[in-house]
Write a protein that holds these residues in place. Structure first.
Motif, PDB file in Angstrom:
ATOM      1  N   LEU A  72     -19.181 -93.998  77.975  1.00 15.14           N
ATOM      2  CA  LEU A  72     -17.264 -93.799  77.257  1.00 15.14           C
ATOM      3  C   LEU A  72     -16.966 -93.923  76.262  1.00 15.14           C
ATOM      4  O   LEU A  72     -16.005 -92.934  75.814  1.00 15.14           O
ATOM      5  CB  LEU A  72     -16.470 -94.512  78.638  1.00 15.14           C
ATOM      6  N   SER A  75     -18.404 -91.184  73.594  1.00 13.91           N
ATOM      7  CA  SER A  75     -17.960 -89.826  74.205  1.00 13.91           C
ATOM      8  C   SER A  75     -16.357 -89.776  73.518  1.00 13.91           C
ATOM      9  O   SER A  75     -15.953 -88.480  73.513  1.00 13.91           O
ATOM     10  CB  SER A  75     -18.490 -89.320  75.579  1.00 13.91           C
ATOM     11  N   SER A  76     -15.400 -90.340  74.188  1.00 12.28           N
ATOM     12  CA  SER A  76     -14.396 -89.839  74.336  1.00 12.28           C
ATOM     13  C   SER A  76     -13.480 -90.107  72.624  1.00 12.28           C
ATOM     14  O   SER A  76     -12.896 -89.798  71.743  1.00 12.28           O
ATOM     15  CB  SER A  76     -13.237 -91.062  75.133  1.00 12.28           C
ATOM     16  N   SER A  77     -14.408 -91.176  71.349  1.00 14.86           N
ATOM     17  CA  SER A  77     -14.280 -91.125  70.687  1.00 14.86           C
ATOM     18  C   SER A  77     -14.086 -89.686  69.441  1.00 14.86           C
ATOM     19  O   SER A  77     -13.901 -90.076  68.429  1.00 14.86           O
ATOM     20  CB  SER A  77     -14.046 -92.881  69.661  1.00 14.86           C
ATOM     21  N   SER A  80     -17.747 -83.522  71.804  1.00 15.63           N
ATOM     22  CA  SER A  80     -19.524 -83.556  71.725  1.00 15.63           C
ATOM     23  C   SER A  80     -20.087 -81.988  71.214  1.00 15.63           C
ATOM     24  O   SER A  80     -19.028 -81.457  71.757  1.00 15.63           O
ATOM     25  CB  SER A  80     -19.308 -83.975  73.250  1.00 15.63           C
TER      26      SER A  80
END
Length: 126
Positions: A72, A75-77, A80
């Motif tokens: 998580l 993926s948030s940093s 995509s």
């Protein structure tokens, strides 16, 4: 923070590997080489197996939770985007579209630029 969690994640993975290998199996496993026979005297005859199985369950749960947290965080940093999508965008930016060339767009056919118009031949002067 991310680097610290990765380090903890790797330590848990290594520790879990060692704990799983120390458990006695039908063939004895590596429990004998790490002192599995003496563990029976410390924890009792069944205590070592119970302790190692509980420790395996705790390490496995922490491994999965930490993997979810790291996923998580990663993926948030970053947004995509796949390498295929990036390549497709670069190619579209480099090559002109059929509409830019002036050719009609027909699905399933190759686009070919229109033929150059020829100038009528002028009569030769004698």
């Amino acid at each position: 923070m991310y680097g610290f969690l990765i380090t903890i994640f790797l330590l848990i993975a290594l520790l879990q590997t060692v704990v799983i290998l120390m458990q006695a199996s039908k063939g004895g496993g590596l429990a004998g080489s790490f002192g599995g026979s003496t563990m029976g005297t410390v924890f009792g005859t069944r205590g070592a197996a119970t302790f190692l199985s509980k420790l395996t369950a705790i390490l496995a749960a922490s491994f999965m939770i930490l993997a979810l947290i790291l996923g998580l965080m990663k993926s948030s940093s970053t947004p995509s985007s796949s390498l295929v999508g990036q390549e497709r965008q670069e190619r579209q930016a480099r090559t002109p579209s059929p509409a830019d060339i002036g050719a009609p767009v027909v699905p399933g056919t190759q686009t070919v630029p229109p033929p150059a118009q020829q100038q009528p031949a002028s009569p030769q002067q004698q």
